[in-house]
Structure formats: structure tokens, C-alpha cells
Design a protein around this motif. Structure first.
Motif, mmCIF file in Angstrom:
data_model
loop_
_atom_site.group_PDB
_atom_site.id
_atom_site.type_symbol
_atom_site.label_atom_id
_atom_site.label_comp_id
_atom_site.label_asym_id
_atom_site.label_seq_id
_atom_site.Cartn_x
_atom_site.Cartn_y
_atom_site.Cartn_z
ATOM 1 N N PHE A 121 -54.668 -48.256 -40.468
ATOM 2 C CA PHE A 121 -53.979 -46.995 -40.191
ATOM 3 C C PHE A 121 -54.234 -45.986 -41.308
ATOM 4 O O PHE A 121 -54.468 -44.801 -41.050
ATOM 5 N N GLY A 122 -54.209 -46.451 -42.566
ATOM 6 C CA GLY A 122 -54.455 -45.550 -43.687
ATOM 7 C C GLY A 122 -55.837 -44.931 -43.627
ATOM 8 O O GLY A 122 -56.007 -43.720 -43.827
ATOM 9 N N ILE A 123 -56.857 -45.767 -43.333
ATOM 10 C CA ILE A 123 -58.220 -45.236 -43.232
ATOM 11 C C ILE A 123 -58.329 -44.265 -42.058
ATOM 12 O O ILE A 123 -58.960 -43.195 -42.169
ATOM 13 N N ALA A 124 -57.751 -44.616 -40.920
ATOM 14 C CA ALA A 124 -57.841 -43.746 -39.750
ATOM 15 C C ALA A 124 -57.186 -42.395 -40.022
ATOM 16 O O ALA A 124 -57.723 -41.344 -39.637
ATOM 17 N N LEU A 125 -56.035 -42.397 -40.681
ATOM 18 C CA LEU A 125 -55.362 -41.145 -41.008
ATOM 19 C C LEU A 125 -56.244 -40.296 -41.925
ATOM 20 O O LEU A 125 -56.413 -39.085 -41.715
ATOM 21 N N ALA A 126 -56.816 -40.927 -42.950
ATOM 22 C CA ALA A 126 -57.697 -40.199 -43.869
ATOM 23 C C ALA A 126 -58.933 -39.687 -43.147
ATOM 24 O O ALA A 126 -59.396 -38.561 -43.402
ATOM 25 N N ALA A 127 -59.481 -40.489 -42.231
ATOM 26 C CA ALA A 127 -60.687 -40.078 -41.508
ATOM 27 C C ALA A 127 -60.421 -38.865 -40.624
ATOM 28 O O ALA A 127 -61.220 -37.919 -40.586
ATOM 29 N N LEU A 128 -59.315 -38.885 -39.894
ATOM 30 C CA LEU A 128 -58.995 -37.747 -39.020
ATOM 31 C C LEU A 128 -58.759 -36.482 -39.840
ATOM 32 O O LEU A 128 -59.170 -35.384 -39.443
ATOM 33 N N ALA A 129 -58.097 -36.635 -40.983
ATOM 34 C CA ALA A 129 -57.884 -35.484 -41.860
ATOM 35 C C ALA A 129 -59.214 -34.954 -42.400
ATOM 36 O O ALA A 129 -59.423 -33.734 -42.489
#
Length: 378
Positions: free
Chosen positions: A106-114
Motif C-alpha cells: 500500500f505504501g509503494i502504491a500510494l507513493a507511485a500514484l503520487a
């Protein structure tokens, strides 16, 4: 200002990453077990490869990019939400690798979308620009779109428990995203390579060298996925090492020797990339990986960001005494890390390398935070 926002956030993630990894190495040396939901080597690679680098890129691109494109810069408030979410994503990732792989994903996905939101902002600047010579930012934007997609792929792989796919995605990200951004920015900032290396070739194809370096980076990503024939790897990587060493020597000659510290810092980065290719040609992948990451990437990050941050802070000398001392400590850390890979990674050498790396990065991050504080009336 965009550079204050991006660099400050990146320095925060960098400082947390260094302290986290050093704490783990010290605990392991003391025989203390830590829980891991994601293998430590993979967690380390994802954080140090994808974590703070894009935030530094954001600070750099939204400061220098509008000048290169001759368009009005974006206000920092337009970048606050994606930069903040990207920072939050990596701060969630760190405890996630110890608690549950889904939280890390989830942390990586949030950073990726940002990050993809930031790349969309960069693409908007490109669409508004009519300036000639936009090839560098177009290449950086293309690599950045790929970097965001690969981060999402890494998140999906972690969530699915496919660590092997996550490792492959990380290698593609390092060589297909992070390295091309550095190489392209360096080529744009310091166009001293194409003039006399091959004048007739440069007249027909002005960006032949940039294209060659980018192709070499992409080949390394492919080599990481499927080991090529040894003769092919030796030929490609050996030729790449010789090319980069020749460029570094020519650059030194054109600059009249090592008089400027910032030039020496950038030259050191090129030499580290040459060393990474040479070690790969010799069949030493672990040493090559750390020559690339701890040597080339970290050195270029320190040199380029120091130049931009000091200039925006109104300082005429980018590589002053403290900056040079931190650079020397970083070089010692990188040398020790490569030596550890060559010697079978003894625990004591790994800890010493991590201590020196943390000292260099934490000291550098503290200087960046000091430089990014708004001045009175600014």
C-alpha cells in the motif's frame, strides 16, 4: 518554492532510510532478530531505489524544468499534495516491511500514484512549451512514466507474495528509470561530451552519445532479467566502461584539471558508473550493483542537488568545505560497500560502510534542510 518542497521531503525520507538500515545492520551484528514481512535485501533496494530519488527529481525538475522549457513555473502549492502523499507512502512502507507485505505494498502504491501525478504536471509543462530542444525533458518524462508504472508493479508483486517479480521490477526501475533521469539531466546540464569526441558523428546526430548511454542503461535492465551470453555481456559492459572512462578523462582535460570541486564530484559519478560496468563485465554482479547504487547514484544525487540547492539559496560556492567533506565520506562508504561485496560481505565491513553512508547522508540532509528554510523576506 518547488525545490524547497521536493528536497526537504526527499531529505526526510533519505534520513529515515539511512537510520532504519543502519539500525537493522547493527541489530543483526548483535544477534537480535527483526521480523520481516518483506525480505530485507528487497526492502532495502525498493526504499533506496524508489523512495527518496523521485522526490529529489521533483525538486529538481520543477525548478530547472520551466527554465529549460521557457514556461511559467508551477507554484509549490500545486505540488504539495502529491509530494506529501509520496512522502507518506514511503513512511508507511518502512514499518510495513516488518508488519505485513500488504501494508508495504500500500505504501509503494500510494507513493507511485503520487509520483504519476507529478509526472502529469511535468507533461503539462511540456505541452505548454514551444521552446526548442525539449528532447531531454521528453526523455525524462518518458522514464518517469515508466518509473511510476514499475512502482505500481512492485506493489502488486509484494501484495501477491511474488518477491522474485518485485526484484526484477526493481532492477528495471533502477536501470530504466533512475539511471536514465540522471544521465539525461547530466547531458543537458553539462553539454561538453559531443563537441570533439566524434565531430562528424555529432554533426549528423547531435544526441548520439545520450542515445548510447541510455541504450546501455536499458540493456543492463534487460541483462538483470535474463542473463545474456557471457561474451555478449563482457563485450557490452567492457565497451561501456571504456567509453565512460574516456569521457571522464576528456571532461577533466577540458576543465583544465580538477580545480572545481563540483566538477570533481560529477566526474567521480561518471567513474563510478564506469566501475559498475567494468565489474559487471568481470562477472561480479553484487559489486557492480553497489558501485552503481552507492557509487554512481548517490554521488550524482549529492552533486546535482547540492548545485541546485546552493544556487537557489543564493550561495555562490556549491561545493564548499563541509560539502566536500561529506562527499569524501560518501566515497569512502561506497568503496567499503563494494569491497564488502567482493569479500563475501563480512558483517563488520557492512556495518562500517553503513555508518559512513549514514554520516554522509544525514550531514548532507541537515545542510539541505538549513538551505531550504525560507529567508527573511523570501
Amino acid at each position: 518554492m518547488p525545490h524547497r518542497l521536493g528536497f526537504s521531503a526527499a531529505a526526510l525520507v533519505l534520513a529515515c532510510a539511512c537510520l532504519w538500515w543502519l539500525a537493522w545492520l547493527l541489530a543483526r551484528a548483535a544477534g537480535l532478530a527483526w521480523p520481516w514481512a518483506v525480505p530485507p535485501g528487497l526492502a532495502h533496494g525498493l526504499l533506496f531505489g524508489f523512495g527518496f530519488m523521485p522526490l529529489f527529481f521533483a525538486g529538481f525538475l520543477f525548478t530547472a524544468g520551466p527554465k529549460w522549457l521557457r514556461v511559467a513555473p508551477l507554484p509549490a502549492r500545486a505540488l504539495r499534495v502529491p509530494v506529501g502523499l509520496q512522502t507518506l507512502g514511503w513512511l508507511v512502507f518502512m514499518p510495513g516491511v516488518h508488519g505485513h507485505a500488504w501494508l508495504a505494498a500500500f505504501g509503494i502504491a500510494l507513493a507511485a500514484l503520487a509520483w504519476l501525478r507529478l509526472v502529469g504536471r511535468l507533461a503539462g509543462l511540456l505541452r505548454r512549451s514551444a521552446a526548442p530542444g525539449r528532447v531531454h525533458l521528453r526523455l525524462i518524462a518518458a522514464a518517469s512514466w515508466l518509473g511510476g508504472a514499475l512502482q505500481l508493479a512492485a506493489a502488486a508483486a509484494l501484495a501477491a507474495g511474488r518477491d522474485d517479480i518485485a526484484r526484477a521490477v526493481l532492477q528495471l526501475g533502477l536501470w530504466g528509470f533512475v539511471a536514465p533521469v540522471f544521465v539525461t539531466a547530466l547531458h543537458r546540464m553539462l553539454p561538453v561530451f559531443d563537441d570533439d569526441v566524434a565531430p562528424r558523428l555529432a554533426a549528423r546526430a547531435p544526441h548520439w552519445l545520450l542515445a548510447t548511454l541510455l541504450a546501455l542503461c536499458l540493456l543492463q535492465g534487460l541483462f538483470a532479467l535474463a542473463e545474456p551470453w557471457p561474451a555478449l555481456r563482457i563485450g557490452v559492459d567492457g565497451a561501456a566502461a571504456l567509453l565512460l572512462l574516456a569521457l571522464a578523462a576528456r571532461w577533466l582535460r577540458l576543465q583544465g584539471g580538477a580545480r572545481l570541486r563540483l566538477i570533481v564530484m560529477l566526474q567521480a559519478g561518471i567513474v563510478w558508473l564506469a566501475a559498475a560496468f567494468a565489474l559487471a563485465a568481470l562477472g561480479l554482479p553484487r559489486a557492480a550493483q553497489h558501485a552503481f547504487a552507492a557509487g554512481f547514484l548517490a554521488t550524482m544525487m549529492m552533486a546535482m542537488v547540492t548545485r541546485v540547492a546552493s544556487g537557489q539559496a543564493g550561495r555562490s560556492i556549491a561545493a564548499d568545505g563541509p560539502a566536500w567533506a561529506l562527499f569524501v565520506v560518501l566515497q569512502a562508504a561506497a568503496l567499503l560497500r563494494v569491497a564488502a561485496a567482493l569479500a563475501g560481505e563480512p558483517s563488520l565491513v557492512l556495518v562500517l560502510a553503513a555508518v559512513l553512508f549514514a554520516l554522509a547522508m544525514l550531514g548532507w540532509a541537515a545542510r539541505l534542510w538549513a538551505w531550504q528554510r525560507p529567508r527573511r523576506g523570501g
